[in-house]
Design an enzyme around this catalytic site. Structure first.
Site, PDB file in Angstrom:
ATOM      1  N   LYS A 159       0.879   8.575   4.931  1.00  0.00           N
ATOM      2  CA  LYS A 159       2.086   7.830   4.553  1.00  0.00           C
ATOM      3  C   LYS A 159       3.202   8.323   5.460  1.00  0.00           C
ATOM      4  O   LYS A 159       3.001   9.276   6.209  1.00  0.00           O
ATOM      5  CB  LYS A 159       2.431   8.087   3.083  1.00  0.00           C
ATOM      6  N   ARG A 160       4.380   7.689   5.406  1.00  0.00           N
ATOM      7  CA  ARG A 160       5.479   8.217   6.200  1.00  0.00           C
ATOM      8  C   ARG A 160       5.788   9.650   5.800  1.00  0.00           C
ATOM      9  O   ARG A 160       5.593  10.032   4.653  1.00  0.00           O
ATOM     10  CB  ARG A 160       6.731   7.335   6.011  1.00  0.00           C
TER      11      ARG A 160
ATOM     12  N   LYS B 146      -4.704   1.368  -2.267  1.00  0.00           N
ATOM     13  CA  LYS B 146      -5.754   1.178  -1.252  1.00  0.00           C
ATOM     14  C   LYS B 146      -6.865   2.209  -1.443  1.00  0.00           C
ATOM     15  O   LYS B 146      -8.048   1.889  -1.333  1.00  0.00           O
ATOM     16  CB  LYS B 146      -5.164   1.315   0.160  1.00  0.00           C
TER      17      LYS B 146
ATOM     18  N   HIS C 177      13.736  -1.632  -3.697  1.00  0.00           N
ATOM     19  CA  HIS C 177      12.580  -0.830  -3.287  1.00  0.00           C
ATOM     20  C   HIS C 177      12.783   0.661  -3.374  1.00  0.00           C
ATOM     21  O   HIS C 177      11.861   1.432  -3.098  1.00  0.00           O
ATOM     22  CB  HIS C 177      12.212  -1.144  -1.835  1.00  0.00           C
TER      23      HIS C 177
ATOM     24  N   LYS D  25       8.019  12.815  -0.471  1.00  0.00           N
ATOM     25  CA  LYS D  25       6.577  12.575  -0.590  1.00  0.00           C
ATOM     26  C   LYS D  25       5.783  13.886  -0.608  1.00  0.00           C
ATOM     27  O   LYS D  25       4.592  13.911  -0.890  1.00  0.00           O
ATOM     28  CB  LYS D  25       6.091  11.663   0.546  1.00  0.00           C
TER      29      LYS D  25
ATOM     30  N   THR E 202       1.875   1.984  -2.302  1.00  0.00           N
ATOM     31  CA  THR E 202       0.762   1.035  -2.232  1.00  0.00           C
ATOM     32  C   THR E 202      -0.447   1.719  -1.605  1.00  0.00           C
ATOM     33  O   THR E 202      -1.574   1.281  -1.803  1.00  0.00           O
ATOM     34  CB  THR E 202       1.133  -0.215  -1.408  1.00  0.00           C
TER      35      THR E 202
HETATM   36  C1  LIG Z   1      -0.017   1.208   2.924  1.00  0.00           C
HETATM   37  C2  LIG Z   1       0.673   1.759   4.093  1.00  0.00           C
HETATM   38  C3  LIG Z   1       1.831   2.510   3.926  1.00  0.00           C
HETATM   39  C4  LIG Z   1       2.416   2.829   2.568  1.00  0.00           C
HETATM   40  O1  LIG Z   1       1.818   4.025   2.082  1.00  0.00           O
HETATM   41  P1  LIG Z   1       2.429   4.800   0.832  1.00  0.00           P
HETATM   42  O2  LIG Z   1       1.402   5.858   0.570  1.00  0.00           O
HETATM   43  O3  LIG Z   1       2.510   3.833  -0.292  1.00  0.00           O
HETATM   44  O4  LIG Z   1       3.733   5.349   1.243  1.00  0.00           O
HETATM   45  C5  LIG Z   1       2.453   3.025   5.056  1.00  0.00           C
HETATM   46  N1  LIG Z   1       1.959   2.796   6.285  1.00  0.00           N
HETATM   47  C6  LIG Z   1       0.828   2.094   6.483  1.00  0.00           C
HETATM   48  C7  LIG Z   1       0.323   1.899   7.865  1.00  0.00           C
HETATM   49  C8  LIG Z   1       0.150   1.542   5.398  1.00  0.00           C
HETATM   50  O5  LIG Z   1      -0.953   0.830   5.603  1.00  0.00           O
END
Ligand SMILES: *Cc1c(COP(=O)(O)O)cnc(C)c1O
Length: 815
Positions: free
Chosen positions: A545-546, A657, A357, A551, A653
């Site tokens: 995101k985190r 979304k 990952h 990032k 991911t």
């Molecule tokens: C989808 C999701 C992530 C992953 O987000 P990335 O932008 O791909 O880092 C992290 N936290 C939550 C709550 C999510 O739903």
């Protein structure tokens, strides 16, 4: 109306449940109590299907995949279960007929945060797809008593509070005492002669913990499959009592009780970073040993020949965290079932498959030999033996090449490299996006790709459209079903049928009205929770995101500062009003990430309260980003920020979304952004910045951020704002960020090329501003994004895993 349960029966059940659970009338019950009562009503329906599913798996003796993961970021169960049971509308109507606000009931459920971010959420999307595709599967993990911390913002700073998600009970989990197993830690290993010249290795003087499983239903959409998420909890083997005191075993019982009581307490909150804590290794072995023992026991009910195990069982390792499964399966086969080593090794490799990952160095798991051998003495011996045989293979293949041997060994420099153990012990190694897999093959894992080219493959991540569109965005889901039918719910590529509607004025208008309604709803929520007024006609630009330096939330804020500075100089500057929304948790010990959160909040304070910019920019930091908040934010987004340094984000991911919900991406050519770009074409995405190759070259090049500072006035002014008191009344609070960008303070200066990519990012942002002014064009672009998002369904991903890695076949469960 569903045939499963008619509305009147449902009403009666909810009333009855409120009465028996709380000794209350429905009218007097709280939202929380109604929620619990409703869960118990629908659990009835679920349980019948659940038992049927498992009876069939057992009778037909089908192959089952076990998705092994330290994290499952499931999100709330209630709404999603109703969606998948096709009971959502019915239950909503029932509650409303009872005078109860459905949304209040949904919001009463705690959001179980048993994961950090993308990796845990991927596991949850995969489970949804496995059940929907009628594939026999278990998710196996840990029932943490405290999930990811609850984030609060105090005076602009992140403050962590415990997340006690089990406080009001756990109506979805079923405790399965009958499947409890013993897991052994520490002690020593004794070789006992078997009498045939061989030895059996037995662990003695160990400490025991009992692993007790809790099963959660994973409901397929529109079918009768209900798979299981099995989460293990620790319990002490012996209760502390006088008996043990008298027998002199008090000390041991006390130690075992302590061991059990901490084992499954808390999720480690560091994402993309390894802490190397003893308790973490204990957690890993705890849930893996319990799972492997159960799986082998179950197999033995039907079989005596262990060579058939790979025909019945697949283990998918979600990152290296479950890698001890390789050695534990060897232990159970060799020590407990007398399978010869070579046979056991062949079986183990056929059963196990590993998903990588990340290539971030700080996330690569390594355990000190000392710790590993002390905690898991027999497992350590097995890893040593695996390593010894593997090194002999390397020597046979490459001759004496000490440098290469040291580079590739599983045990080296006093450490066990879990990724290498996973690669050697598996038949499949996959990356999670095309670019990521290429980087693994040709850079990070080059040696292993040369050794085992046949093991490497790509499985681009995906998301489940059931949660991320059908559940999260009722408006858009409804419009789509009305326009092209509801086939997309189980076959997302059906969305391509929307393409011609990009040219249909009426469709575009309705599409944009839905986006607007989602934005209005979010604006209302922001007003209620944060007290900030935002303009629903502004561009909603979201980065959630985190929080991690790679990032590059810092690039986003720095650009906001740049825009603000321009507006201060030229208040009449022609720009479409923009609302920048952030959501991000930082690992509790990640100081710089926490400082970036403080900066975002400091910028928000200044910008939101400066009347001279006439509300052209608003900045909102939404606290406690989690699945349920994502479901609120993403449907309201116009712009999706996916701006990692190229080569650093394995897939992402979140990007998928947003695309599915009609947001346009501003992003780098990184992770799955590359594949989004390929799907939508260059005119329907805003790409900027260096490519992964250019980033790689820059690392070797001489990169001088001062050069950019000197050449680019906007950058220079934005950086100066960090240290001139604009955002912190001259306390030098943000000097660390300034120094990190220009001088490096300890590390490399501007390690993630924020300044290098700034100008092109600002250019892309102006392109967005220009594009948004033409609402017809924008609507077309957004519709193309939705229409082309079919590839990013986790159904597609799981089909590929099932066919190309697991050789797993669907089983239809009859009504
Ligand atoms: C989808 C999701 C992530 C992953 O987000 P990335 O932008 O791909 O880092 C992290 N936290 C939550 C709550 C999510 O739903």
């Amino acid at each position: 109306m569903s045939q499963l349960l008619d509305k009147e029966t449902l009403k009666k059940m909810i009333r009855e449940n409120v009465k028996t659970l709380y000794r209350k009338t429905l009218e007097a019950a709280s939202a929380e109590e109604v929620y619990q009562a409703a869960v118990f009503a629908i659990r009835d329906v679920i349980t019948d299907k659940w038992m049927k599913t498992h009876d069939e798996y057992y009778e037909k003796d089908v192959k089952v995949v076990y998705y092994l993961s330290m994290e499952f970021l499931m999100g709330r169960f209630f709404g999603n279960s109703l969606i998948n049971l096709e009971m959502y509308d019915e239950v909503k109507e029932v509650l409303e007929e009872l005078g109860i606000d459905y949304n209040m009931v949904e919001d009463a459920e705690p959001d179980p945060g048993l994961g950090n971010g993308g990796l845990g959420r991927l596991a949850a999307c995969f489970l949804d797809s496995l059940s929907t595709l009628q594939l026999p599967a278990y998710g196996c993990g840990i029932r943490y008593h405290y999930g990811i911390f609850e984030q609060k913002i105090e005076n602009g700073y992140q403050v962590e509070a415990p997340d006690n998600w089990l406080e009001n009970g756990d109506p979805w989990g079923i405790k399965r005492n009958e499947y409890a197993v013993e897991v052994k830690f520490g002690g020593n290993v004794r070789a006992v002669p078997k009498g045939n010249g061989e030895y059996r290795f037995v662990q003695e003087n160990y400490q025991s913990v009992i692993a007790v499983p809790y099963d959660y239903p994973v409901i397929g959409y529109g079918n009768n499959t209900v798979n299981t998420l099995r989460l293990w909890e620790a319990r002490a083997k012996n209760k502390l009592d006088l008996k043990f005191f008298n027998e002199g075993n008090y000390q041991k019982a006390a130690e075992e009780e302590l061991l059990a009581s901490t084992m499954t307490d808390v999720l480690y909150p560091a994402d993309e970073h390894i802490q190397g804590k003893e308790l973490r290794l204990r957690q890993q072995y705890f849930f893996i040993s319990a799972t492997v023992q159960r799986v082998v026991e179950r197999f033995k009910k039907h079989h005596t020949n262990f060579h058939e195990l790979p025909d019945k069982v697949a283990f998918q390792l979600n990152d290296t965290h479950p890698t001890v499964a390789v050695a534990e399966l060897m232990r159970v086969l060799v020590d407990e079932n007398d399978v010869p080593w070579d046979d056991a090794w062949e079986i183990t490799r056929k059963v196990c498959a590993y998903t990588n990952h990340t290539i971030m160095a700080e996330a690569l798991e390594k355990w000190p030999m000392e710790l590993f051998s002390r905690l898991l003495p027999r497992i350590y011996q097995i890893v040593e033996e695996i390593n010894r045989r593997y090194c002999l293979e390397l020597q046979a293949k490459y001759g004496m090449d000490p440098e290469k041997l040291r580079r590739m060994a599983i045990i080296a420099d006093g450490q066990i490299r879990m990724a290498y153990l996973a690669i050697v012990g598996s038949h499949s190694v996959n990356g999670v996006a095309a670019l990521h897999t290429e980087i693994l093959k040709h850079q990070e894992l080059k040696d292993f790709y040369e050794l085992y080219p046949e093991k490497f493959n790509n499985k681009t991540n995906g998301i489940t459209q059931r949660r991320w569109l059908l559940h999260a965005n009722h408006g858009l889901a409804g419009l789509i079903s009305e326009t092209i039918g509801d086939g997309w719910i189980t076959e997302l590529t059906e969305l391509e049928k929307l393409l011609p509607y990009a040219e249909d004025e009426n469709f575009r208008r309705r599409f944009m009205e839905i986006k607007k309604a989602n934005k209005v709803a979010l604006a209302k929520y922001i007003k209620e929770t944060k007290g900030i007024d935002i303009n629903p006609d502004s561009i909603f630009d979201i980065q959630v995101k985190r929080l991690h330096e790679y990032k590059r939330q810092l690039l986003n804020v720095l650009h906001i500062i740049g825009l603000y500075n321009q507006l201060k100089m030229n208040p009449g500057m022609d720009m479409v009003p923009r609302t920048f929304i952030f959501g991000a948790k930082a690992a509790a010990g990640y100081r710089r990430a926490k400082l970036i959160i403080k900066l975002i909040n400091a910028v928000a304070d200044v910008v939101n309260n400066d009347p001279t910019i006439e509300g052209k920019i608003k900045v909102v930091f939404m606290e406690n980003y989690r699945v349920s908040l994502a479901e609120r934010l993403i449907p309201a987004a116009d712009v999706s920020e996916q701006i990692s340094t190229a080569g650093k984000e394995a897939s992402g991911t979140g990007n998928m979304k947003f695309m599915l919900n009609g947001a346009l991406t501003v992003g780098t050519m990184d992770g799955a952004n590359v594949e989004i770009y390929e799907e939508v074409g260059k005119d329907n995405i805003f790409i900027f910045g260096m490519s992964a190759e250019e980033v790689q070259a820059k690392y070797h090049d001489h990169y001088d951020p001062w050069f950019i500072y000197n050449m680019n006035q906007e950058v220079r002014m934005a950086l100066t704002s960090l240290i001139d008191g604009t955002f912190d009344q001259n306390t030098d609070l943000f000097r660390e960020l300034y120094d990190a960008l220009l001088n490096g303070c300890g590390g490399r200066a501007d390690e993630y090329f924020v300044l290098e990519d700034y100008a092109d990012y600002a250019r892309a942002q102006w392109d967005i501003d220009k594009a948004y002014r033409d609402q017809t064009k924008w609507a077309k672009m957004a519709i193309v994004n939705v229409a082309k998002s079919g590839k990013f369904s986790s159904d597609r991903t799981i089909r590929q895993y099932a066919e190309e890695i697991w050789d797993l076949k669907p089983l239809h469960i009859e009504d």
